[in-house]
Design a protein around this motif. Structure first.
Motif, PDB file in Angstrom:
ATOM      1  N   THR A   8       0.848  -1.193   0.000  1.00  0.00           N
ATOM      2  CA  THR A   8       0.000   0.000   0.000  1.00  0.00           C
ATOM      3  C   THR A   8       0.886   1.247   0.000  1.00  0.00           C
ATOM      4  N   GLU A   9       0.449   2.242  -0.728  1.00  0.00           N
ATOM      5  CA  GLU A   9       1.219   3.490  -0.771  1.00  0.00           C
ATOM      6  C   GLU A   9       1.372   4.026   0.655  1.00  0.00           C
ATOM      7  N   PRO A  10       2.565   4.486   1.055  1.00  0.00           N
ATOM      8  CA  PRO A  10       2.744   4.989   2.423  1.00  0.00           C
ATOM      9  C   PRO A  10       1.751   6.116   2.716  1.00  0.00           C
ATOM     10  N   THR A  11       1.278   6.143   3.944  1.00  0.00           N
ATOM     11  CA  THR A  11       0.283   7.145   4.332  1.00  0.00           C
ATOM     12  C   THR A  11       0.851   8.551   4.200  1.00  0.00           C
ATOM     13  N   LYS A  12       0.046   9.407   3.605  1.00  0.00           N
ATOM     14  CA  LYS A  12       0.410  10.825   3.533  1.00  0.00           C
ATOM     15  C   LYS A  12      -0.641  11.599   4.309  1.00  0.00           C
ATOM     16  N   TYR A  13      -0.296  12.813   4.691  1.00  0.00           N
ATOM     17  CA  TYR A  13      -1.216  13.616   5.515  1.00  0.00           C
ATOM     18  C   TYR A  13      -1.496  14.932   4.796  1.00  0.00           C
ATOM     19  N   PHE A  14      -2.776  15.310   4.823  1.00  0.00           N
ATOM     20  CA  PHE A  14      -3.173  16.512   4.097  1.00  0.00           C
ATOM     21  C   PHE A  14      -3.985  17.457   4.981  1.00  0.00           C
ATOM     22  N   LEU A  15      -3.726  18.733   4.754  1.00  0.00           N
ATOM     23  CA  LEU A  15      -4.511  19.780   5.414  1.00  0.00           C
ATOM     24  C   LEU A  15      -5.264  20.553   4.338  1.00  0.00           C
ATOM     25  N   CYS A  16      -6.194  21.342   4.788  1.00  0.00           N
ATOM     26  CA  CYS A  16      -6.948  22.209   3.882  1.00  0.00           C
ATOM     27  C   CYS A  16      -5.977  23.124   3.130  1.00  0.00           C
ATOM     28  N   SER A  23      -6.273  14.897   7.122  1.00  0.00           N
ATOM     29  CA  SER A  23      -6.814  13.748   6.389  1.00  0.00           C
ATOM     30  C   SER A  23      -5.663  12.866   5.916  1.00  0.00           C
ATOM     31  N   ILE A  24      -5.893  11.547   5.875  1.00  0.00           N
ATOM     32  CA  ILE A  24      -4.853  10.667   5.331  1.00  0.00           C
ATOM     33  C   ILE A  24      -5.152  10.351   3.864  1.00  0.00           C
ATOM     34  N   PHE A  25      -6.187  10.981   3.323  1.00  0.00           N
ATOM     35  CA  PHE A  25      -6.474  10.829   1.896  1.00  0.00           C
ATOM     36  C   PHE A  25      -6.543  12.210   1.251  1.00  0.00           C
ATOM     37  N   ARG A  26      -5.930  12.310   0.084  1.00  0.00           N
ATOM     38  CA  ARG A  26      -5.965  13.570  -0.650  1.00  0.00           C
ATOM     39  C   ARG A  26      -7.383  13.809  -1.171  1.00  0.00           C
ATOM     40  N   TYR A  27      -7.744  15.056  -1.323  1.00  0.00           N
ATOM     41  CA  TYR A  27      -9.028  15.468  -1.922  1.00  0.00           C
ATOM     42  C   TYR A  27     -10.248  15.209  -1.048  1.00  0.00           C
ATOM     43  N   GLN A  28     -10.042  14.953   0.238  1.00  0.00           N
ATOM     44  CA  GLN A  28     -11.186  15.002   1.139  1.00  0.00           C
ATOM     45  C   GLN A  28     -11.604  16.460   1.257  1.00  0.00           C
ATOM     46  N   ARG A  29     -12.881  16.675   1.572  1.00  0.00           N
ATOM     47  CA  ARG A  29     -13.311  18.068   1.665  1.00  0.00           C
ATOM     48  C   ARG A  29     -13.271  18.541   3.118  1.00  0.00           C
ATOM     49  N   CYS A  30     -12.692  19.691   3.310  1.00  0.00           N
ATOM     50  CA  CYS A  30     -12.585  20.294   4.638  1.00  0.00           C
ATOM     51  C   CYS A  30     -13.951  20.861   5.045  1.00  0.00           C
ATOM     52  N   ARG A  31     -14.088  21.123   6.321  1.00  0.00           N
ATOM     53  CA  ARG A  31     -15.361  21.683   6.798  1.00  0.00           C
ATOM     54  C   ARG A  31     -15.656  23.041   6.153  1.00  0.00           C
ATOM     55  N   CYS A  32     -14.600  23.738   5.730  1.00  0.00           N
ATOM     56  CA  CYS A  32     -14.807  25.047   5.106  1.00  0.00           C
ATOM     57  C   CYS A  32     -15.228  24.913   3.653  1.00  0.00           C
ATOM     58  N   GLY A  33     -15.168  23.701   3.106  1.00  0.00           N
ATOM     59  CA  GLY A  33     -15.594  23.506   1.717  1.00  0.00           C
ATOM     60  C   GLY A  33     -14.431  23.329   0.750  1.00  0.00           C
ATOM     61  N   ASN A  34     -13.232  23.735   1.154  1.00  0.00           N
ATOM     62  CA  ASN A  34     -12.068  23.568   0.274  1.00  0.00           C
ATOM     63  C   ASN A  34     -11.555  22.128   0.307  1.00  0.00           C
TER      64      ASN A  34
END
Ligand SMILES: [Zn+2]
Length: 303
Positions: free
Chosen positions: A110-118, A132-143
């Motif tokens: 599995t691809e190593p876990t990456k961490y994403f912020l808004c 988020s540990i997945f890219r392109y999740q939506r933040c509470r602000c909508g971005n």
């Protein structure tokens, strides 16, 4: 140039009963035992993916779980809640990844876990730094959350067992500490009195062989014998389903979902189950134990 298999290789000492043509047990140190134990940390989606690949033995179907995995890989995005859901199901992250990645024979690809912020710098401060540990999740602000960050690994793991310990691995993959008396009591338990009937072999294990053992562990009660003595013809049969104990009925019974079951009258076989999102979500996240229990409930529910 040396291949990964040549570099990442460990040696296993195996005792074979020549008369019965059966592995008695193997002796191994940290590198092999860590690889074996790391199998327990793998999400079901990862296991379904790993056993579907070629190793020294052909791809294996893991009960119906392999079909479940494959069906998700063919699902069009329009049926999923977000574009990330498919990745969550097909590439689930291992919660023990920081320990497993230091295992010499780590088979988790599995691809190593990456961490994403808004993406919005100001938002992180306002909303309390959602991660988020997945890219392109939506933040509470909508971005979208696509700004990669690199948290410091607080406790870097180094596998699961002590560096200096050695272990005995039985034919059914039970792991025992190799202390005084363990091997003698095992030999006695197996009724072996004549040491001349025992053959000692050294077997090289790379990641490819660990995948072999994973496959055989799903299909056989004697995976070491099947692996070392290559008894593939006898036991390597996807129809030979693993024996799974079904425990006491539990509180899961109280959670009900409506499903439509199409049954063939001639032999009372379930042809397919039609269900809504809740049921599909349930199957995606539940353990094999629940899955078997659930199938049994379906069969029990038939008139
Ligand atoms: Zn945001």
């Amino acid at each position: 140039m040396a291949t990964d298999e040549q570099v990442h290789k460990v040696s296993l000492k195996v005792l074979v009963d020549k008369e019965k043509n059966k592995v008695i047990f193997a002796e191994a140190g940290k590198d092999f035992v860590d690889a074996l134990l790391s199998i327990l940390t793998l999400p079901l989606g990862t296991i379904a993916r790993l056993v579907a690949k070629e190793s020294n033995i052909p791809p294996v179907k893991f009960g119906s779980l392999s079909s479940l995995y494959e069906s998700v890989s063919h699902l069009e995005d329009k049926y999923l809640r977000t574009q990330t859901c498919k990745e969550m199901l097909l590439q689930p992250r291992n919660s023990m990844e920081s320990y497993c990645k230091h295992v010499k024979l780590n088979i988790d690809d599995t691809e190593p876990t990456k961490y994403f912020l808004c993406a919005n710098l100001n938002c992180s401060i306002v909303s309390g730094r959602q991660l988020s540990i997945f890219r392109y999740q939506r933040c509470r602000c909508g971005n979208l959350m696509n700004r990669e960050v690199f948290p410091i690994e607080v406790i870097p793991g180094n596998g699961f067992v002590n560096e200096i310990a050695t272990f005995i691995i039985c034919d059914d993959l039970s792991v025992l500490p190799n202390v005084v008396g363990t091997s003698v009591s095992l030999l006695r338990k197996l009724g072996i009195k004549d040491m001349a009937t025992i053959d000692e072999r050294n077997v090289d294990i790379s990641k490819r062989e660990v995948v072999d053992i994973l496959k055989l562990s799903l299909l056989s009660k004697t995976p070491l014998t099947d692996f070392i003595l290559e008894k593939k013809d006898d036991n390597f049969n996807p129809i030979n389903q693993p024996q799974i104990g079904i425990g006491e009925k539990s509180s899961y019974e109280s959670r009900k979902m409506d499903v439509k079951v199409l049954v063939r009258k001639s032999d009372s076989k379930i042809l397919f189950v039609e269900a809504e999102a809740d049921f599909a979500d349930y199957f995606s996240v539940c353990s094999l134990y629940l899955w078997v229990e659930c199938c049994t409930c379906l069969m029990d529910a038939l008139p």
